[in-house]
Design an enzyme around this catalytic site. Structure first.
Site, PDB file in Angstrom:
ATOM      1  N   CYS A  81       0.874  -1.174   0.000  1.00 34.84           N
ATOM      2  CA  CYS A  81       0.000   0.000   0.000  1.00 34.84           C
ATOM      3  C   CYS A  81       0.911   1.222   0.000  1.00 34.84           C
ATOM      4  O   CYS A  81       2.134   1.086  -0.002  1.00 34.84           O
ATOM      5  CB  CYS A  81      -0.987   0.006   1.164  1.00 34.84           C
ATOM      6  SG  CYS A  81      -0.288   0.165   2.810  1.00 34.84           S
ATOM      7  N   HIS A 114      14.801 -14.320  11.690  1.00 39.21           N
ATOM      8  CA  HIS A 114      14.455 -14.243  13.111  1.00 39.21           C
ATOM      9  C   HIS A 114      12.965 -14.353  13.387  1.00 39.21           C
ATOM     10  O   HIS A 114      12.580 -14.821  14.466  1.00 39.21           O
ATOM     11  CB  HIS A 114      14.960 -12.926  13.712  1.00 39.21           C
ATOM     12  CG  HIS A 114      16.437 -12.812  13.700  1.00 39.21           C
ATOM     13  ND1 HIS A 114      17.087 -11.707  14.205  1.00 39.21           N
ATOM     14  CD2 HIS A 114      17.421 -13.632  13.255  1.00 39.21           C
ATOM     15  CE1 HIS A 114      18.396 -11.866  14.075  1.00 39.21           C
ATOM     16  NE2 HIS A 114      18.610 -13.019  13.492  1.00 39.21           N
TER      17      HIS A 114
END
Length: 169
Positions: A81, A114
């Site tokens: 967006c 991670h």
């Protein structure tokens, strides 16, 4: 992807990768570019729109991609967006979705390594095509490290379960 694309993709080696993409009017140009990048690499895509520059509401398209990832119909998603913020907020409402708003290559790597991010979120206004391609390539090529990071993902999943988060289709 630099080198051999077939070996660079971290997702599910046992089947063809499926990526769902969606955007609002502020991300359509970048989304269309990334669709072509993925198709050129023979990656299966589901283009959830939008397909024009007329003003639309990002939650309508973010929901489509997030549902596909949450239900396992897509291995991963890409949302775009204007700022990337709205799509990130929306996508992270869905159980099992770990959407990461990424502005640079190191964040792309970290979000996978991670956080086991399964939806990449980009800003259509602040991410040029070359950087977006590099981010996507690194994001796709980076495996989840597991270990102590898995423990943290398990805690996020426990929070989702504890809240009773359900997908209302």
């Amino acid at each position: 992807m630099r080198g051999n694309a077939a070996t660079a993709i971290f997702f599910y080696q046992d089947h063809a990768l499926m990526i769902a993409l969606g955007c609002d009017h502020g991300g359509v140009e970048l989304k269309d570019f990334l669709v072509e990048v993925l198709r050129a690499r023979q990656i299966n895509i589901e283009d959830c729109g939008t397909h024009g520059r007329d003003s639309v509401d990002y939650p309508d398209f973010g929901r489509l991609v997030s549902l596909q990832v949450a239900h396992g119909q897509a291995d991963a998603g890409v949302l775009i967006c204007t700022s990337g913020i709205g799509m990130s907020i929306l996508a992270n409402k869905f159980p099992g979705v770990r959407a990461a708003l990424v502005h640079d290559v190191e964040s792309a790597r970290s979000s996978r390594e991670h956080n086991d991010a399964n939806i990449l979120v980009l800003s259509g206004a602040k991410t040029d095509k070359n950087l977006a391609q590099e981010i996507l390539e690194v994001w796709l090529a980076t495996p989840f490290a597991g270990g102590r990071h898995q423990r943290r993902i398990d805690k996020i999943t426990a929070v989702e379960r504890g809240l009773g988060t359900k997908i209302d289709e």
